[in-house]
Design a protein around this motif. Structure first.
Motif, mmCIF file in Angstrom:
data_model
loop_
_atom_site.group_PDB
_atom_site.id
_atom_site.type_symbol
_atom_site.label_atom_id
_atom_site.label_comp_id
_atom_site.label_asym_id
_atom_site.label_seq_id
_atom_site.Cartn_x
_atom_site.Cartn_y
_atom_site.Cartn_z
ATOM 1 N N ARG A 1 18.174 -3.372 0.151
ATOM 2 C CA ARG A 1 19.482 -3.998 0.354
ATOM 3 C C ARG A 1 19.675 -5.111 -0.678
ATOM 4 O O ARG A 1 19.355 -6.270 -0.439
ATOM 5 N N ALA A 2 20.170 -4.704 -1.847
ATOM 6 C CA ALA A 2 20.455 -5.642 -2.931
ATOM 7 C C ALA A 2 21.694 -5.147 -3.662
ATOM 8 O O ALA A 2 21.992 -3.950 -3.655
ATOM 9 N N GLY A 3 22.391 -6.065 -4.299
ATOM 10 C CA GLY A 3 23.634 -5.729 -4.963
ATOM 11 C C GLY A 3 23.475 -4.891 -6.210
ATOM 12 O O GLY A 3 24.356 -4.123 -6.567
ATOM 13 N N ILE A 4 22.374 -5.046 -6.904
ATOM 14 C CA ILE A 4 22.102 -4.230 -8.092
ATOM 15 C C ILE A 4 20.608 -3.935 -8.132
ATOM 16 O O ILE A 4 19.783 -4.789 -7.814
ATOM 17 N N ARG B 1 0.810 -1.216 0.000
ATOM 18 C CA ARG B 1 0.000 0.000 0.000
ATOM 19 C C ARG B 1 0.842 1.264 0.000
ATOM 20 O O ARG B 1 0.395 2.297 -0.464
ATOM 21 N N THR B 2 2.057 1.174 0.552
ATOM 22 C CA THR B 2 2.937 2.342 0.606
ATOM 23 C C THR B 2 4.325 1.950 0.105
ATOM 24 O O THR B 2 4.666 0.767 0.060
ATOM 25 N N ILE B 3 5.102 2.951 -0.223
ATOM 26 C CA ILE B 3 6.488 2.714 -0.644
ATOM 27 C C ILE B 3 7.271 2.090 0.506
ATOM 28 O O ILE B 3 8.064 1.158 0.305
ATOM 29 N N ASP B 4 7.060 2.571 1.720
ATOM 30 C CA ASP B 4 7.759 2.011 2.882
ATOM 31 C C ASP B 4 7.438 0.536 3.074
ATOM 32 O O ASP B 4 8.320 -0.260 3.417
ATOM 33 N N GLU B 5 6.193 0.159 2.852
ATOM 34 C CA GLU B 5 5.807 -1.247 2.970
ATOM 35 C C GLU B 5 6.491 -2.095 1.885
ATOM 36 O O GLU B 5 6.953 -3.203 2.157
ATOM 37 N N ALA B 6 6.591 -1.557 0.682
ATOM 38 C CA ALA B 6 7.267 -2.276 -0.400
ATOM 39 C C ALA B 6 8.750 -2.469 -0.086
ATOM 40 O O ALA B 6 9.309 -3.548 -0.298
ATOM 41 N N ILE B 7 9.390 -1.439 0.451
ATOM 42 C CA ILE B 7 10.807 -1.526 0.826
ATOM 43 C C ILE B 7 10.990 -2.557 1.932
ATOM 44 O O ILE B 7 11.902 -3.389 1.882
ATOM 45 N N LYS B 8 10.114 -2.526 2.912
ATOM 46 C CA LYS B 8 10.199 -3.486 4.021
ATOM 47 C C LYS B 8 10.044 -4.920 3.524
ATOM 48 O O LYS B 8 10.787 -5.810 3.930
ATOM 49 N N LYS B 9 9.100 -5.162 2.621
ATOM 50 C CA LYS B 9 8.914 -6.506 2.058
ATOM 51 C C LYS B 9 10.129 -6.934 1.254
ATOM 52 O O LYS B 9 10.556 -8.083 1.303
ATOM 53 N N ALA B 10 10.696 -6.016 0.487
ATOM 54 C CA ALA B 10 11.865 -6.347 -0.329
ATOM 55 C C ALA B 10 13.068 -6.699 0.549
ATOM 56 O O ALA B 10 13.850 -7.589 0.214
ATOM 57 N N ASN B 11 13.216 -6.010 1.660
ATOM 58 C CA ASN B 11 14.356 -6.251 2.543
ATOM 59 C C ASN B 11 14.145 -7.412 3.506
ATOM 60 O O ASN B 11 15.096 -7.864 4.141
ATOM 61 N N ASN B 12 12.931 -7.894 3.604
ATOM 62 C CA ASN B 12 12.615 -8.985 4.526
ATOM 63 C C ASN B 12 12.849 -10.334 3.840
ATOM 64 O O ASN B 12 11.936 -11.134 3.676
ATOM 65 N N THR B 13 14.076 -10.563 3.434
ATOM 66 C CA THR B 13 14.447 -11.799 2.769
ATOM 67 C C THR B 13 15.880 -12.142 3.134
ATOM 68 O O THR B 13 16.645 -11.270 3.535
ATOM 69 N N THR B 14 16.234 -13.387 2.981
ATOM 70 C CA THR B 14 17.589 -13.844 3.273
ATOM 71 C C THR B 14 18.554 -13.426 2.179
ATOM 72 O O THR B 14 19.753 -13.352 2.387
ATOM 73 N N TYR B 15 18.036 -13.145 0.997
ATOM 74 C CA TYR B 15 18.872 -12.863 -0.159
ATOM 75 C C TYR B 15 18.789 -11.406 -0.580
ATOM 76 O O TYR B 15 17.895 -10.682 -0.175
#
Length: 94
Positions: free
Chosen positions: A41-44, A5-19
Motif C-alpha cells: 500500500r504505497a502511492g508509487i 524470510r518470505t515474500i508475504d513477510e516482506a509485504i506485511k512489514k512494508a504495509n505495517n507503517t503509518t506512511y
C-alpha cells in the motif's frame, strides 16, 4: 533495512507503517514484482529502479503520506469538482 524470510513477510512489514509514499522492489522474478507491487500500500512502486519520475506518472502517497496526486492526469482532479445537471427534454423524438 529489514530482513524477511518470505515474500508475504516482506509485504506485511512494508504495509505495517503509518506512511505509504513510495516503495522499491528489486527482483529478477516478474511474478514477485507483480505480487509485491500489487500488495504494498504505497502511492508509487519502483521495480528495479528508485526515484524515477515522469510527468505522466501520478505521484502521491497512501495513508499519512499526503493527499491527492501530483503529475499526470490524476493531478488535475484536485482542481475539478463533479457536477450533475439534469433537465427534462419535452417533446423529444426519442
Amino acid at each position: 533495512m529489514s530482513n524477511y524470510r518470505t515474500i508475504d513477510e516482506a509485504i506485511k512489514k512494508a504495509n505495517n507503517t503509518t506512511y505509504g509514499l513510495a516503495a522499491g522492489v528489486m527482483t529478477k522474478d516478474l511474478n514477485v514484482a507483480n505480487t509485491v507491487s500489487r500488495s504494498i500500500r504505497a502511492g508509487i512502486i519502483w521495480i528495479n529502479c528508485y526515484f524515477a519520475f515522469d510527468w505522466d506518472v501520478p505521484y502521491g502517497g497512501y495513508k499519512m503520506s499526503g493527499f491527492g496526486r501530483d503529475f499526470g492526469l490524476d493531478a488535475l482532479y484536485k482542481y475539478l469538482q463533479v457536477k450533475s445537471v439534469v433537465t427534462p427534454i419535452y417533446n423529444s423524438p426519442w
